[in-house]
Design a protein around this motif. Structure first.
Motif, PDB file in Angstrom:
ATOM      1  N   THR A  19       0.805  -1.220   0.000  1.00  0.00           N
ATOM      2  CA  THR A  19       0.000   0.000   0.000  1.00  0.00           C
ATOM      3  C   THR A  19       0.845   1.280   0.000  1.00  0.00           C
ATOM      4  OG1 THR A  19      -0.107  -0.386   2.373  1.00  0.00           O
ATOM      5  CG2 THR A  19      -2.069  -0.948   1.083  1.00  0.00           C
ATOM      6  N   THR A  20       2.146   1.132   0.145  1.00  0.00           N
ATOM      7  CA  THR A  20       3.043   2.294   0.140  1.00  0.00           C
ATOM      8  C   THR A  20       3.927   2.229  -1.101  1.00  0.00           C
ATOM      9  OG1 THR A  20       3.151   2.165   2.557  1.00  0.00           O
ATOM     10  CG2 THR A  20       4.771   3.562   1.476  1.00  0.00           C
ATOM     11  N   ARG A  21       4.018   3.360  -1.822  1.00  0.00           N
ATOM     12  CA  ARG A  21       4.930   3.396  -2.972  1.00  0.00           C
ATOM     13  C   ARG A  21       6.220   4.113  -2.597  1.00  0.00           C
ATOM     14  NH1 ARG A  21       2.899   5.657  -8.301  1.00  0.00           N
ATOM     15  NH2 ARG A  21       1.863   7.200  -6.992  1.00  0.00           N
ATOM     16  N   LEU A  22       7.305   3.645  -3.184  1.00  0.00           N
ATOM     17  CA  LEU A  22       8.639   4.165  -2.878  1.00  0.00           C
ATOM     18  C   LEU A  22       9.083   5.160  -3.953  1.00  0.00           C
ATOM     19  CD1 LEU A  22      11.427   4.131  -1.433  1.00  0.00           C
ATOM     20  CD2 LEU A  22      11.962   2.082  -2.796  1.00  0.00           C
ATOM     21  N   ILE A  23       9.327   6.396  -3.525  1.00  0.00           N
ATOM     22  CA  ILE A  23       9.913   7.391  -4.421  1.00  0.00           C
ATOM     23  C   ILE A  23      11.419   7.403  -4.171  1.00  0.00           C
ATOM     24  CG2 ILE A  23       9.986   9.816  -5.101  1.00  0.00           C
ATOM     25  CD1 ILE A  23       7.207  10.108  -3.737  1.00  0.00           C
ATOM     26  N   ALA A  24      12.202   7.127  -5.196  1.00  0.00           N
ATOM     27  CA  ALA A  24      13.659   7.204  -5.082  1.00  0.00           C
ATOM     28  C   ALA A  24      14.066   8.662  -5.311  1.00  0.00           C
ATOM     29  CB  ALA A  24      14.316   6.287  -6.105  1.00  0.00           C
ATOM     30  N   VAL A  25      14.517   9.310  -4.244  1.00  0.00           N
ATOM     31  CA  VAL A  25      14.850  10.733  -4.328  1.00  0.00           C
ATOM     32  C   VAL A  25      16.286  10.873  -4.851  1.00  0.00           C
ATOM     33  CG1 VAL A  25      15.121  12.886  -3.045  1.00  0.00           C
ATOM     34  CG2 VAL A  25      13.226  11.339  -2.505  1.00  0.00           C
ATOM     35  N   SER A  26      16.382  11.287  -6.107  1.00  0.00           N
ATOM     36  CA  SER A  26      17.658  11.248  -6.834  1.00  0.00           C
ATOM     37  C   SER A  26      18.356  12.596  -6.893  1.00  0.00           C
ATOM     38  CB  SER A  26      17.409  10.708  -8.241  1.00  0.00           C
ATOM     39  OG  SER A  26      16.308  11.370  -8.854  1.00  0.00           O
TER      40      SER A  26
ATOM     41  N   HIS B 136      22.243  13.460  -7.451  1.00  0.00           N
ATOM     42  CA  HIS B 136      22.867  12.250  -7.992  1.00  0.00           C
ATOM     43  C   HIS B 136      22.722  12.242  -9.514  1.00  0.00           C
ATOM     44  CE1 HIS B 136      23.753  10.469  -4.094  1.00  0.00           C
ATOM     45  NE2 HIS B 136      22.623  11.033  -3.710  1.00  0.00           N
ATOM     46  N   PRO B 137      23.751  11.740 -10.199  1.00  0.00           N
ATOM     47  CA  PRO B 137      23.775  11.834 -11.662  1.00  0.00           C
ATOM     48  C   PRO B 137      22.860  10.810 -12.332  1.00  0.00           C
ATOM     49  CG  PRO B 137      25.714  10.680 -10.886  1.00  0.00           C
ATOM     50  CD  PRO B 137      24.979  11.127  -9.657  1.00  0.00           C
ATOM     51  N   ALA B 138      22.681  10.992 -13.625  1.00  0.00           N
ATOM     52  CA  ALA B 138      21.829  10.110 -14.417  1.00  0.00           C
ATOM     53  C   ALA B 138      22.246   8.642 -14.292  1.00  0.00           C
ATOM     54  CB  ALA B 138      21.851  10.556 -15.881  1.00  0.00           C
ATOM     55  N   GLU B 139      23.555   8.374 -14.158  1.00  0.00           N
ATOM     56  CA  GLU B 139      24.009   6.975 -14.058  1.00  0.00           C
ATOM     57  C   GLU B 139      23.437   6.295 -12.814  1.00  0.00           C
ATOM     58  OE1 GLU B 139      27.268   9.446 -14.218  1.00  0.00           O
ATOM     59  OE2 GLU B 139      25.719   9.715 -15.733  1.00  0.00           O
ATOM     60  N   ALA B 140      23.377   7.031 -11.713  1.00  0.00           N
ATOM     61  CA  ALA B 140      22.828   6.460 -10.478  1.00  0.00           C
ATOM     62  C   ALA B 140      21.344   6.148 -10.664  1.00  0.00           C
ATOM     63  CB  ALA B 140      23.034   7.432  -9.315  1.00  0.00           C
TER      64      ALA B 140
ATOM     65  N   ALA C  88      13.955  22.538  -9.543  1.00  0.00           N
ATOM     66  CA  ALA C  88      13.397  22.591 -10.890  1.00  0.00           C
ATOM     67  C   ALA C  88      14.487  22.425 -11.949  1.00  0.00           C
ATOM     68  CB  ALA C  88      12.650  23.908 -11.092  1.00  0.00           C
ATOM     69  N   GLN C  89      15.574  23.160 -11.760  1.00  0.00           N
ATOM     70  CA  GLN C  89      16.613  23.131 -12.787  1.00  0.00           C
ATOM     71  C   GLN C  89      17.220  21.739 -12.940  1.00  0.00           C
ATOM     72  OE1 GLN C  89      19.804  25.854 -12.070  1.00  0.00           O
ATOM     73  NE2 GLN C  89      20.644  25.585 -14.125  1.00  0.00           N
ATOM     74  N   GLU C  90      17.403  21.075 -11.800  1.00  0.00           N
ATOM     75  CA  GLU C  90      18.000  19.738 -11.850  1.00  0.00           C
ATOM     76  C   GLU C  90      17.049  18.747 -12.538  1.00  0.00           C
ATOM     77  OE1 GLU C  90      19.637  18.657  -8.031  1.00  0.00           O
ATOM     78  OE2 GLU C  90      20.007  16.596  -8.699  1.00  0.00           O
ATOM     79  N   LEU C  91      15.778  18.849 -12.236  1.00  0.00           N
ATOM     80  CA  LEU C  91      14.788  17.980 -12.885  1.00  0.00           C
ATOM     81  C   LEU C  91      14.787  18.194 -14.396  1.00  0.00           C
ATOM     82  CD1 LEU C  91      12.340  16.037 -12.884  1.00  0.00           C
ATOM     83  CD2 LEU C  91      10.894  18.038 -12.488  1.00  0.00           C
ATOM     84  N   VAL C  92      14.788  19.457 -14.788  1.00  0.00           N
ATOM     85  CA  VAL C  92      14.696  19.794 -16.211  1.00  0.00           C
ATOM     86  C   VAL C  92      15.958  19.362 -16.970  1.00  0.00           C
ATOM     87  CG1 VAL C  92      14.686  21.822 -17.735  1.00  0.00           C
ATOM     88  CG2 VAL C  92      13.038  21.648 -15.873  1.00  0.00           C
TER      89      VAL C  92
ATOM     90  N   ARG D  52       9.498   9.040   0.570  1.00  0.00           N
ATOM     91  CA  ARG D  52      10.489   9.734  -0.258  1.00  0.00           C
ATOM     92  C   ARG D  52      11.876   9.424   0.286  1.00  0.00           C
ATOM     93  NH1 ARG D  52       7.055  13.500   2.020  1.00  0.00           N
ATOM     94  NH2 ARG D  52       8.889  14.289   3.077  1.00  0.00           N
ATOM     95  N   ILE D  53      12.586   8.510  -0.359  1.00  0.00           N
ATOM     96  CA  ILE D  53      13.840   8.003   0.202  1.00  0.00           C
ATOM     97  C   ILE D  53      15.020   8.342  -0.715  1.00  0.00           C
ATOM     98  CG2 ILE D  53      15.067   5.954   1.048  1.00  0.00           C
ATOM     99  CD1 ILE D  53      12.513   6.564   2.628  1.00  0.00           C
ATOM    100  N   GLY D  54      15.953   9.105  -0.172  1.00  0.00           N
ATOM    101  CA  GLY D  54      17.161   9.451  -0.923  1.00  0.00           C
ATOM    102  C   GLY D  54      18.386   8.728  -0.403  1.00  0.00           C
ATOM    103  N   THR D  55      18.854   9.153   0.771  1.00  0.00           N
ATOM    104  CA  THR D  55      20.127   8.672   1.321  1.00  0.00           C
ATOM    105  C   THR D  55      20.201   7.146   1.432  1.00  0.00           C
ATOM    106  OG1 THR D  55      20.148  10.718   2.610  1.00  0.00           O
ATOM    107  CG2 THR D  55      21.753   9.036   3.224  1.00  0.00           C
ATOM    108  N   ALA D  56      19.144   6.515   1.865  1.00  0.00           N
ATOM    109  CA  ALA D  56      19.184   5.060   2.063  1.00  0.00           C
ATOM    110  C   ALA D  56      19.319   4.308   0.743  1.00  0.00           C
ATOM    111  CB  ALA D  56      17.947   4.586   2.817  1.00  0.00           C
TER     112      ALA D  56
END
Ligand SMILES: *Cc1c(COP(=O)(O)O)cnc(C)c1O
Length: 220
Positions: A17-24, A27-31, A48-52, A211-215
């Motif tokens: 019931t929980t979805r995982l967002i990988a907070v990137s 971190h570069p496109a390769e990751a 915004a700039q990083e997303l775009v 919303r999980i980044g570091t882990a």
């Protein structure tokens, strides 16, 4: 552990019931591609700039969520890429998103961000502000935004009882909004809460989006 291994172990801690967002963010496109290669399709960025910059370089079936503070002059740039904006904290921002979504011929899903933490610095609405927003004639006229739930960030603290109380508070806000404003709207169903340090508590208190980044990606 590699990004792929960390992702797999985190997924084992999350109910269906929980979805995982990988907070990137940071971190570069390769990751991102390494996470993608083990099936991750949902990613979050906070600038915004990083997303775009990153989104056009990456597979088009990635679902991008915008999770950071959003300035109105950045809305137009992110609209082509985002499927959910987590950080709506004013009527003026929502008006801008509606206008730009209309221009792009889209309907954009948004979450209302609430201030649930002790810190002054965290952005977000309180209940009165949200109520005023949802009862405004400006909101009533919007056709290109869809409010899909709420988001909040707990205080950064070792006091896990406090963190839990803050998440319970956000769940109460969600239930109150659902009852009073979105009773007939099945799209209003997301409770975005929980980061690396507090994901297990957030899940116990009903999070539907963590919303999980570091882990996943490590420190940066
Ligand atoms: C960076 C960030 C996260 C992820 O934080 P981690 O502690 O690295 O998991 C979650 N939500 C928001 C809004 C962020 O900016």
């Amino acid at each position: 552990m590699s990004i792929a291994e960390r992702l797999v172990s985190i997924r084992q801690r999350i109910p269906h019931t929980t979805r995982l967002i990988a907070v990137s963010k940071n971190h570069p496109a390769e990751a991102i591609l390494e996470a993608y290669s083990v099936g991750q399709r949902l990613f979050g960025e906070n600038k915004a700039q990083e997303l775009v910059q990153k989104a056009p370089l990456l597979p088009s079936d990635i679902e991008w969520h915008f999770i950071g503070h959003l300035q109105r002059n950045k809305v137009r740039a992110i609209i082509p890429f985002v499927s959910l904006i987590h950080s709506v904290d004013s009527l003026r921002l929502l008006e801008e998103i509606d206008a730009e979504a209309r221009r792009a011929g889209k309907v954009v899903s948004c979450l209302l961000q609430f201030h649930i933490a002790e810190e002054e610095s965290k952005f977000g609405l309180d209940e009165d502000e949200a109520s005023a927003l949802l009862q405004s004639s400006a909101y009533a006229g919007m056709k290109n935004v869809r409010i899909a739930g709420v988001m909040g960030m707990a205080t950064l603290t070792d006091d896990m009882d406090r963190v839990r109380r803050e998440f319970i508070h956000l769940k109460e806000i969600f239930d109150w909004l659902k009852l009073n404003f979105f009773a007939d709207e099945s799209v209003f169903r997301e409770l975005s809460m929980g980061m690396t340090s507090d994901m297990d508590i957030a899940i116990e208190e009903g999070s539907t989006l963590i919303r999980i980044g570091t882990a996943i990606f490590g420190d940066r």
